[in-house]
Design an enzyme around this catalytic site. Structure first.
Site, PDB file in Angstrom:
ATOM      1  N   CYS A  45     -37.747 -46.015   7.440  1.00 32.89           N
ATOM      2  CA  CYS A  45     -38.595 -47.192   7.612  1.00 32.89           C
ATOM      3  C   CYS A  45     -38.363 -47.837   8.975  1.00 32.89           C
ATOM      4  CB  CYS A  45     -38.311 -48.189   6.494  1.00 32.89           C
ATOM      5  SG  CYS A  45     -39.244 -49.712   6.664  1.00 32.89           S
ATOM      6  N   CYS A  65     -38.329 -51.626   9.004  1.00 32.64           N
ATOM      7  CA  CYS A  65     -37.117 -52.240   8.435  1.00 32.64           C
ATOM      8  C   CYS A  65     -35.946 -52.135   9.407  1.00 32.64           C
ATOM      9  CB  CYS A  65     -36.697 -51.539   7.142  1.00 32.64           C
ATOM     10  SG  CYS A  65     -38.024 -51.202   6.012  1.00 32.64           S
ATOM     11  N   ASP A  66     -35.806 -50.983  10.058  1.00 42.24           N
ATOM     12  CA  ASP A  66     -34.557 -50.684  10.762  1.00 42.24           C
ATOM     13  C   ASP A  66     -34.695 -50.539  12.273  1.00 42.24           C
ATOM     14  OD1 ASP A  66     -33.279 -50.623   8.294  1.00 42.24           O
ATOM     15  OD2 ASP A  66     -33.768 -48.511   7.990  1.00 42.24           O
TER      16      ASP A  66
END
Ligand code: NAP
Length: 331
Positions: free
Chosen positions: A133, A136-137
């Site tokens: 992701c 997300c990261d």
């Protein structure tokens, strides 16, 4: 006993909930304990969902869909379906908390899960440089060299997004031709921070406590080489989440839940399926929402037919879903 339980809270499940709630079916939505809202929760800007000309953040879109479903009486339960009993007129859903919910009809909309490469370092270094992701990261990879694996729209989207943070993004693909749409390809080709690594498979991810590189194998001549980098984003597609229905619902050769033509009717009467779990091809938020609509309408017709037949006596196996002439649904 309830009339309808919807399993899944992505665009398919929540759209089914909106329609079912407006039809006074008081649906219970089993929304998951961790994956509430589905994959759009991991997305930033959604530019192609109709009705939002300026775009909308994925989590905001899901919050709106949920609020719309709740407005008409859908009950959202933040719990996981862990076991299903689908045969017979009473369907049972065992929840992670141990509670058992019963209903006459089920909409199964569990979506799909990120595909894994299936190599040892991938699992071991998950969360330590290996991610599925970017939104997300990506932030953790400022000024670092990283790789995205895959050749589809997801890989192009992730790679383009990651150039906001990374100093360099290798796009590693196993062929010399991309599967991604032309517009997404062009964006990636025109980005000076993205370097394409063609005809290469990632066969190992290196590093003790954090990623230090990958081992690449040429799909042309089998030669191996190491590429030093600090992060690997895997974007090689999704697999439908069908583990709950293995041996219970018929599946297609592609692994999705089989449905009858353009309907949402599965191989078991009273069980309807929608969204990515039935769709090997399109897998868009908008198509999932349409598919959830179909499932709610099919469930509504099934329940109406059950009611007409007299619910306690009826053998649900004899009611296979949509009647011959379906009443036109209210808008
Ligand atoms: P996809 O289209 O199935 O592409 C998966 C890619 O990963 C393919 O290039 C495939 O290679 C590669 N791959 C698969 N298994 C692999 C493995 N084990 N090792 C290495 N490479 C592997 O999946 P997706 O990109 O996630 O897209 C899924 C759907 O969502 C598509 O319909 C797409 O259009 C849509 N989508 C749309 C958007 C958008 O419009 N903004 C964004 C993301 C996704 P091969 O090409 O060799 O098979």
């Amino acid at each position: 006993m309830r009339q309808l339980i919807i399993i899944g809270s992505g665009p398919a499940g929540l759209t089914a909930a909106i329609y079912a709630a407006r039809a006074n079916l008081n649906p219970l939505v089993v929304a998951s304990s961790v994956d509430v809202g589905g994959e759009l929760m991991n997305t930033t800007e959604v530019e192609n969902f109709p009705g939002f000309p300026e775009g909308i953040q994925g989590p905001d879109l899901m919050a709106k869909l949920q609020a719309q479903a709740e407005r008409f009486g859908a009950e959202i339960r933040y719990d996981d379906a862990v076991e299903l009993e689908l045969d017979g007129p009473v369907k049972r859903v065992v929840l992670g908390t141990g509670n058992v919910e019963e209903a006459s009809a089920i909409v199964f909309a569990t979506g799909s899960a990120y595909r894994k490469i299936g190599i040892e370092g991938e699992q071991r270094l998950s969360g330590h440089g290996v991610s599925w992701c970017a939104t997300c990261d990506g932030f953790f990879f400022r000024e670092q060299e990283i790789a995205v694996v895959g050749g589809g729209d997801s890989a192009m989207e992730e790679a383009t997004f990651l150039t906001r943070f990374a100093s360099k993004v290798y796009l590693i693909h196993r062929r010399d031709e991309l599967r991604a749409s032309k517009i997404m390809q062009e964006r990636a080709f025109n980005d000076p921070k993205i370097e394409f690594v063609w005809n290469s498979e990632v066969v190992d991810i290196l590093g003790e406590s954090a990623v230090t590189g990958v081992v690449l194998k040429s799909t042309v001549d089998g030669s191996m080489r190491e590429l030093p980098l600090q992060g690997v984003f895997v974007a090689i597609g999704n697999d439908p989440r069908t583990h709950l229905v293995h041996g219970k619902l018929e599946l297609t050769a592609e692994g999705t839940v089989w449905v009858d033509g353009r309907s949402s009717r599965t191989s078991v009467p009273g069980v309807f399926a929608a969204g990515d779990v039935i769709d090997p091809t399109y897998r868009q938020a908008a198509t999932a929402a349409g598919s959830g609509t179909v499932a709610a309408l099919d469930a509504e017709h099934y329940l109406a037919a059950l009611g007409e037949a007299g619910a306690p006596q009826v053998d649900a196996d004899e009611i296979s879903g949509r009647p011959e002439v379906a009443p036109s649904p209210a808008a």
